[in-house]
Design an enzyme around this catalytic site. Sequence first.
Site, PDB file in Angstrom:
ATOM      1  N   SER A  61       0.827  -1.203   0.073  1.00  0.00           N
ATOM      2  CA  SER A  61      -0.047  -0.036   0.055  1.00  0.00           C
ATOM      3  C   SER A  61       0.868   1.202  -0.184  1.00  0.00           C
ATOM      4  O   SER A  61       0.568   1.952  -0.792  1.00  0.00           O
ATOM      5  CB  SER A  61      -0.996  -0.041   1.153  1.00  0.00           C
ATOM      6  OG  SER A  61      -1.895  -0.926   1.220  1.00  0.00           O
TER       7      SER A  61
ATOM      8  N   ARG B 238      -1.320  -4.671 -19.157  1.00  0.00           N
ATOM      9  CA  ARG B 238      -0.223  -5.116 -18.384  1.00  0.00           C
ATOM     10  C   ARG B 238       0.439  -6.535 -18.912  1.00  0.00           C
ATOM     11  O   ARG B 238       1.714  -6.590 -19.231  1.00  0.00           O
ATOM     12  CB  ARG B 238       0.088  -5.061 -16.916  1.00  0.00           C
ATOM     13  CG  ARG B 238      -0.197  -3.670 -16.465  1.00  0.00           C
ATOM     14  CD  ARG B 238      -0.246  -3.714 -14.877  1.00  0.00           C
ATOM     15  NE  ARG B 238      -0.016  -2.361 -14.666  1.00  0.00           N
ATOM     16  CZ  ARG B 238      -0.215  -1.757 -13.393  1.00  0.00           C
ATOM     17  NH1 ARG B 238      -0.447  -2.747 -12.258  1.00  0.00           N
ATOM     18  NH2 ARG B 238      -0.445  -0.598 -13.051  1.00  0.00           N
TER      19      ARG B 238
END
Length: 494
Positions: free
Chosen positions: A39, A266
């Site tokens: 995070s 991606r």
Amino acid sequence: MKRVAVIGSGLAAISFILQLPEEIQVIWIAGEGPGLSNSYLAKGGIAVSHSIDDKYSHLTDTKLAGAFLGNDAIMKEVTFGSEEVFHWIEQQGIHFDKNPSREGGHSQNRIEHLSDQTGKFLVAHLWEKLRVERKVILLENHFALELLVQKGKSIGVKVGDAAHEKEMDIYASATVLATGGSGNLFERNTNAVGANGEGIGMAFEAGAELEQMEFVQFHPTRLYDPAGRRNILVTEAFRGAGAFLCNTKGEDFMKTIHPLGSLAPRDVVSLGMYHQMDKDNVPFLQLNFSAVKEEVFQRDFPYLYNEVKNEPYFKLGWIPVTPAAHYQCGGIKVNASSETQLTGLFAIGEVACTGLHGANRLASNSLLELFYFGSKLANYLPNTLQKSGELWRSEPKPLPTTFPQLSIYIKEVNGLMWHHFGILRTQEKMKLGLNRLKELKQDILSTPHMSIEKKRLLNRMTCAIQIAQSALLRIQSLGCHQCLDDGMDKPIHQ
Ligand SMILES: Cc1cc2nc3c(=O)[nH]c(=O)nc-3n(C[C@H](O)[C@H](O)[C@H](O)COP(=O)(O)OP(=O)(O)OC[C@H]3O[C@@H](n4cnc5c(N)ncnc54)[C@H](O)[C@@H]3O)c2cc1C
């Protein structure tokens, strides 16, 4: 008293605890702490669709990126709920830059960000808010080692206290796993040190079901650093601002592979890069940023700018990049209320498989997912929670912290995962890799003495073996699982 044990200290745990009613006691097993979470490293931002048209387009982009393997109802619920998440974050006193950027797979500019360090700012602010506003029993430098199960129900967690070389049982009527992903199992990765798949390992051993573990997303642009000293992600938003990938002839090769070029999803970009690096026989590719004005580079990507501005390649207008393991799309199977198959065990954030990502996560949908389900669980859980007993922990017992052979095993596992379960897989390599992983686990089990590090390593091994087994079971290439000998002419990209 109602009591919840929360494991992990990334944004999934922080946002969940912040919204949990005060009368519920929280025992927080925080591991290495929020500064060492994925995070904290999040760079690009959070995908938010504000208008109704954009919500539908966000939903379509999510489905496309996930190769239509995601759960339709969940994808709609989360993308349509993104504005609510955005407002909740702003209500906490955080104000986004309000110039949404574009990332791979998104057909619109919808990534809300805080400069190019969104995660760091979100973690710092929300952690501080939590520290001031919410009473919890915070167990820092404590690690979950095993989930406690009685009569098929989760009743808490066995925890190692690394500083004092002790272990104890924590009892709670609900346990929430928010231990993040497993990218750190791979030799080349973008992840924080805590992202080892331990939560996945523990949940599996306790009887919870895992799902879609074969889908490991490889981020196309980690800064190439042969000495391995700097783990720096070159955010996709930088490509959104005009940077593009080049082969050794300086050609924009991605344009020939996908209409979105360097901004394709991606999996497509990483695989394109893999083939190009193989063809050119180079360990990295150039990310050409000549189209990004220096003032824009400095203003919008200050973190990256400062990291590369003194490097010799900077003057040449490119940055060396390589793909690297980045995100675990699958995880512990949960329903729409974050419940696992094991009564009393919940999972939120990257550790969970909610059905949002399918075979490949759309960029910046993961912060969205963890805030969305963190908040939903904080509202849902109190009504379902049974009262807990008075005793919240057992008497601590001695357990050494270190495992002397740790780094030797980790090195081999990292190499196996990268070379046998990396961007392009083959059945033969996967079979060899899986066998060796199983041998290593037996080897570790046969070493004398138990310790906190050894128990943690065994959980990592379980996670690695689960990724390997799932990858072997999926014969056909799909999303970020690309298999050379799947009998198809070329990998499937939707
Ligand atoms: C470099 C980078 C950039 C990214 N950029 C973006 C982005 O721009 N937008 C986006 O949406 N997503 C992004 N992601 C993905 C996103 O950051 C993560 O998916 C998300 O932050 C995961 O949050 P989490 O709370 O589930 O886990 P984490 O933030 O990883 O937190 C998990 C925590 O659990 C702890 N833990 C693990 N095992 C144990 C244990 N046994 N006992 C106790 N604690 C334990 C860890 O130490 C860690 O603190 C990025 C990821 C990386 C690596």
